[in-house]
Design an enzyme around this catalytic site. Structure first.
Site, PDB file in Angstrom:
ATOM      1  CB  THR A 132      -2.147  21.122 -22.721  1.00  0.00           C
ATOM      2  OG1 THR A 132      -0.834  20.648 -22.427  1.00  0.00           O
ATOM      3  CG2 THR A 132      -3.148  20.134 -22.131  1.00  0.00           C
ATOM      4  CG  ASP A 133       2.365  19.309 -25.147  1.00  0.00           C
ATOM      5  OD1 ASP A 133       1.978  19.546 -23.984  1.00  0.00           O
ATOM      6  OD2 ASP A 133       3.553  19.514 -25.508  1.00  0.00           O
ATOM      7  CD  GLU A 134       1.184  18.765 -19.248  1.00  0.00           C
ATOM      8  OE1 GLU A 134       0.897  17.976 -18.319  1.00  0.00           O
ATOM      9  OE2 GLU A 134       1.592  19.912 -19.053  1.00  0.00           O
ATOM     10  CE1 TYR A 158      -3.970  21.613 -17.481  1.00  0.00           C
ATOM     11  CE2 TYR A 158      -1.913  20.509 -18.025  1.00  0.00           C
ATOM     12  CZ  TYR A 158      -2.862  21.474 -18.297  1.00  0.00           C
ATOM     13  OH  TYR A 158      -2.715  22.294 -19.382  1.00  0.00           O
ATOM     14  CE  LYS A 162      -6.911  22.476 -21.284  1.00  0.00           C
ATOM     15  NZ  LYS A 162      -7.725  23.710 -21.480  1.00  0.00           N
TER      16      LYS A 162
END
Length: 363
Positions: A132-134, A158, A162
């Site tokens: 993810t970009d997060e 989260y 990741k």
């Protein structure tokens, strides 16, 4: 044959469906079937012998080794993850277990399997990790979009879990030579999206006459990527990506959350008007923002376009129209998902967030 983890979830099921539309190469689909895993997403494959579903947990290393030995896949596409930020705030332990420990267990099983392959099969094998970009944190309004060299700065349990899984995958390439590929995508939307995420939640609540909850001022900006475009990008990375490399996948569609909600309301006003004759915009309610809410994400997807020739086919307008129509045509699917544990989760999440007006009155 390829092995897909998390293939009954939102992006994973779309990928499996897309893969089997484009190829006769079978898929072993491994999913634990937690709250977001839904076999109804794959109902069209029930009689398709190319789709082999296995109810299993990626944290079970012995089971993963058994599946690899039995089916001998040429590639792993790893979607399986806990992925909802609010859930990670309420209960981070499950995110550490699945996203970090689960990825580690899977990597260990794959490393053992891969190391025993004959030379030609070993060279052809790929492990593609979907992230993810997060993991990159948050951007200020004038900051350049995230690139593959942006430093990691995760801000939620989260995204931290990741980020840890990304680092594990990278380390297995550099330490053991495992031919890994990592993709970091922006916010996906489209069919089969679990209705606790923004777009399906707004559609479902609007049609049910419920409030449309907006965190804070609604000016959090995200880059929106249609899930079908994401599936095509993953296929392209699996086909031609360079082992050890990371590819950012984005939609080139930066939108504020409130603007997305306004678009959804306007489309629903036109496609399925409110029975009382008012705009769905009138159901918008502002609720207390979640802790540590990242303000802006944006993806620089030039590397995958330059090196692999991929660019999204859908604009936000075309993709969101397809998405709204899918939910209107599949309200029975939404109703099935909104039963039981899901309703309890929505109540738990939002009952703790008074509307801004309520908060002001209390103050």
């Amino acid at each position: 044959m390829i092995l897909v983890t998390g293939g009954a979830g939102f992006i994973g099921s779309n990928f499996v469906l897309d893969w089997l539309r484009q190829s006769d190469e079978p898929v072993v689909n491994v999913d634990k079937l937690t709250y977001a895993g839904n076999l109804n997403n794959l109902a069209g494959l029930r009689d398709d012998t190319r789709h082999i579903f296995m109810h299993a947990d990626i944290c079970d290393g012995d089971k993963m080794q058994e599946l690899l030995s039995t089916y001998k896949p040429t590639a792993i596409v790893h979607f399986a993850a806990e992925s909802h930020v609010d859930r990670s705030i309420h209960g981070p332990a499950e995110f550490v277990r699945t996203n970090i420990n689960g990825t580690f267990s899977l990597l260990e099983a794959v490393r053992t399997y891969w190391s025993q392959l004959a030379s030609p099969d070993k060279e052809k094998f790929r492990f593609l990790h979907v992230s993810t970009d997060e993991v990159y944190g948050t951007l200020d309004p004038d900051d350049a979009p995230f690139s593959e060299t942006t430093a990691y700065a995760p801000n939620s349990p989260y995204s931290a879990s990741k980020a840890a899984s990304d680092h594990l995958v990278r380390s297995y390439h550099h330490t053991y030579g495992l031919p890994t590929l990592t993709t970091n995508c922006s916010n996906n939307y489209g069919p089969y999206h679990f209705p606790e995420k923004l777009i399906p939640l707004i559609i479902a609540n609007a049609l049910a006459g419920k409030s449309l909850p907006i965190y804070g001022d609604g000016q959090q900006i995200r880059d929106w990527l249609y899930v079908g475009d994401h599936c095509v990008a993953i296929r392209r990375v699996l086909e031609a990506g360079k082992p050890g490399e990371t590819y950012n996948i984005g939609g080139w569609n930066e939108k504020a959350n409130l603007d997305v909600v306004h678009t959804l309301c306007d489309m629903l006003d036109a496609l399925q008007p409110n029975v009382v004759g008012t705009s769905y915009r009138e159901q918008i309610t502002y609720v207390t923002d979640r802790p540590g809410h990242d303000r802006r994400y944006a993806i620089d997807a030039r590397k995958i376009e330059r090196e692999l020739g991929w660019r999204p086919a859908e604009t936000f307008d075309s993709g969101i129209r397809k998405t709204v129509q899918w939910y209107l045509d599949n309200q029975a699917w939404v109703g099935d998902v909104q039963s039981g544990a899901y309703l309890k989760w929505v109540d738990k999440n939002y009952k703790q967030r008074k509307s801004s007006s309520d908060a002001q009155e209390t103050a």
